[in-house]
Motif scaffolding. Sequence first.
Motif, mmCIF file in Angstrom:
data_model
loop_
_atom_site.group_PDB
_atom_site.id
_atom_site.type_symbol
_atom_site.label_atom_id
_atom_site.label_comp_id
_atom_site.label_asym_id
_atom_site.label_seq_id
_atom_site.Cartn_x
_atom_site.Cartn_y
_atom_site.Cartn_z
ATOM 1 N N VAL A 1 35.000 32.536 45.131
ATOM 2 C CA VAL A 1 35.859 31.620 45.893
ATOM 3 C C VAL A 1 35.426 31.662 47.350
ATOM 4 O O VAL A 1 34.865 32.670 47.807
ATOM 5 C CB VAL A 1 37.348 32.035 45.753
ATOM 6 C CG1 VAL A 1 37.619 33.374 46.414
ATOM 7 C CG2 VAL A 1 38.292 30.972 46.318
ATOM 8 N N ASN A 2 35.645 30.577 48.050
ATOM 9 C CA ASN A 2 35.405 30.554 49.492
ATOM 10 C C ASN A 2 36.599 31.154 50.228
ATOM 11 O O ASN A 2 37.753 30.787 49.936
ATOM 12 C CB ASN A 2 35.232 29.116 49.983
ATOM 13 C CG ASN A 2 33.870 28.546 49.640
ATOM 14 O OD1 ASN A 2 33.040 29.204 49.013
ATOM 15 N ND2 ASN A 2 33.636 27.312 50.057
ATOM 16 N N VAL A 3 36.334 32.030 51.179
ATOM 17 C CA VAL A 3 37.393 32.511 52.081
ATOM 18 C C VAL A 3 36.893 32.326 53.508
ATOM 19 O O VAL A 3 35.683 32.297 53.751
ATOM 20 C CB VAL A 3 37.742 34.003 51.835
ATOM 21 C CG1 VAL A 3 38.324 34.200 50.456
ATOM 22 C CG2 VAL A 3 36.528 34.892 52.026
ATOM 23 N N GLN A 4 37.832 32.205 54.431
ATOM 24 C CA GLN A 4 37.456 32.006 55.823
ATOM 25 C C GLN A 4 37.255 33.345 56.508
ATOM 26 O O GLN A 4 38.078 34.256 56.351
ATOM 27 C CB GLN A 4 38.553 31.216 56.549
ATOM 28 C CG GLN A 4 38.751 29.812 56.013
ATOM 29 C CD GLN A 4 40.036 29.188 56.534
ATOM 30 O OE1 GLN A 4 41.126 29.701 56.307
ATOM 31 N NE2 GLN A 4 39.895 28.082 57.241
ATOM 32 N N GLN B 1 43.509 36.212 52.888
ATOM 33 C CA GLN B 1 42.770 35.502 51.833
ATOM 34 C C GLN B 1 41.963 36.478 50.991
ATOM 35 O O GLN B 1 41.875 36.342 49.767
ATOM 36 C CB GLN B 1 41.857 34.445 52.472
ATOM 37 C CG GLN B 1 42.605 33.357 53.222
ATOM 38 C CD GLN B 1 41.686 32.407 53.967
ATOM 39 O OE1 GLN B 1 40.468 32.429 53.798
ATOM 40 N NE2 GLN B 1 42.271 31.572 54.819
ATOM 41 N N LEU B 2 41.361 37.467 51.660
ATOM 42 C CA LEU B 2 40.596 38.481 50.919
ATOM 43 C C LEU B 2 41.495 39.236 49.943
ATOM 44 O O LEU B 2 41.122 39.501 48.796
ATOM 45 C CB LEU B 2 39.960 39.481 51.881
ATOM 46 C CG LEU B 2 38.802 38.981 52.748
ATOM 47 C CD1 LEU B 2 38.362 40.079 53.709
ATOM 48 C CD2 LEU B 2 37.632 38.543 51.880
ATOM 49 N N ILE B 3 42.691 39.576 50.407
ATOM 50 C CA ILE B 3 43.603 40.347 49.548
ATOM 51 C C ILE B 3 44.083 39.494 48.377
ATOM 52 O O ILE B 3 44.082 39.915 47.226
ATOM 53 C CB ILE B 3 44.792 40.881 50.370
ATOM 54 C CG1 ILE B 3 44.283 41.885 51.413
ATOM 55 C CG2 ILE B 3 45.828 41.525 49.456
ATOM 56 C CD1 ILE B 3 45.328 42.299 52.430
ATOM 57 N N LEU B 4 44.478 38.248 48.673
ATOM 58 C CA LEU B 4 44.985 37.383 47.600
ATOM 59 C C LEU B 4 43.933 37.180 46.511
ATOM 60 O O LEU B 4 44.232 37.329 45.321
ATOM 61 C CB LEU B 4 45.416 36.018 48.164
ATOM 62 C CG LEU B 4 45.911 35.026 47.103
ATOM 63 C CD1 LEU B 4 47.208 35.507 46.445
ATOM 64 C CD2 LEU B 4 46.123 33.637 47.706
#
Lengths: 205, 330
Positions: free
Chosen positions: A5-8, A14-17
């Motif tokens: 998945v792309n994360v910002q 976002q990394l944790i989710l």
Amino acid sequence: MYLSVNVQHGQDDQLILVQQLGVEGVVVVVDDPEPATVLAAARHRVERAGLTLAAVELTTGVTAAVVEAAKSAGVSMLCTPAAVSDEVGAAAEAAGVKLASRCAGPAELPGAAWADWVPGPDAADEVEAMAPRLGAVRLEGALADSGLPRLLARLRAAGYAGPVRAATPPELVGDGTWRHKGRAYDLGFLAAALQAVAAAGASPA
Amino acid sequence: MKIALMASENEEELRFLQQLGLRHVVGSGVDDGSGVMDVASLERRRDRFAEAGLDWGVIENLPPLQYHHIMFGEEGRQEQVDKVCRSIENMGQVGIPVLQYQWMLLGGLRTEYSPTGRGGARYPRYDHAVAERMPAAAMDWLGGGPYPRIPDRPLSRDEVWANLTWFLERVVPVAETAGVKLAVHPDDAPVPEYMGVARILVDEAGLQRVIDAVPSPHSGLGFCMGTVGTMAGVDTVAAIRRFGGQGRIFFAHFRNPRGQVPYFDEVFPDEGDIDMVEAVRAFDAVGFDGVVRIDHCPGVIGDNPRADRSFAYQVGYLQGMVEALNELEG
């Protein structure tokens, strides 16, 4: 082939989710006019969060300096929406950095780089042509009713071992700008499709 | 199968379901204190769902305060069962085909909700050693009302079965006439006794017994995969084939646990002990065409009280699984 998945860059929630939702290898999107300065930090943050860095996706073109910075930072793949010059492509090959340029199919395969493939409606039939230079897969649009399972099965049969990510999540009510709910939906859909493809391959009906 | 989520009549909830591509919804029972789910209330909710493009296929659950005297076998049960029968008739009139109920005198049991899962996700957990040592940990939902509650005396397995059978003997004929299917949810956590109260739907034998108690095509199971999956020694896929093959699964909950009684966690669907590919294949093989509701799920970072992120993941997961198996296996 694995769920990604792309994360910002810099958005640790976002990394944790995505880790909670089963992603191990992420693509970090760096939107910075000087991307070379943040590559090491991007990798460090991902790995400290317990994930692996599949690639860094830049919002700009790639220069030889960025390739060198990626090599120094231990970033193994750069994805870019821009075309790649022969000079930069050669520099990436020499540096051992996989440079994946966004393309829509075999007719657009970048000669100087690998493909960050955005599959179209006939993608399953294009897998064999794409496979030799396929660095990453970027799914755009709705996943349901898109022929995704057949595409994944063909990628699996072709031995593709890179990341597959859904990059345009649906907009769901009450969601944030990054579309956490929509990405969660896409991750669930893609995770199950990958699981079913693996099971179907193991015991064909 | 018809994939669904539970929802109220709230506008945002209904939009969420629509946007996820759902066409089916599970709604709670109507409980205005009268003891009867009246036609007007059911019609209003049905129509509200229909306006949102959602078919109301299941009531989950029959409100326990409308039959708790029956569960406990105490004074007042005849009045309650008469009202339950009227509710079932009203459901039939309104066109809601399935009523789920449960027979847990002490309600559901969990002991923890801690960030021990993947990436720190919060997994609901049941640890019988903790529950035995600290009942308050497993029963923090007790509110001081008539249900759920700790009864004044122990209730044996025979007594609880007798109460359930008494109930079925009276409501199943009404359900047959009304065209409503009664789906009983198994005891969650599936431990055979807690605080002196028997829990009877905790294994395959119990599920078969409740089906056979008053045999009817209108009396069957609300097949909770998570609960069946945590029954000691039970193979969930085999259980789907067994009870689905009898045509007695009327409704299902989609969830994947890790571990079985006396200790289990509720985890994400892709990492539990149930082979979800085989489970979906089994539902398909037995011709199950009922509603499958995405059940409760782990807590993830930044989620809202409805757990939209976690539910979105699980809806996507089941839709992706069904579509992939259909496309690859026909």
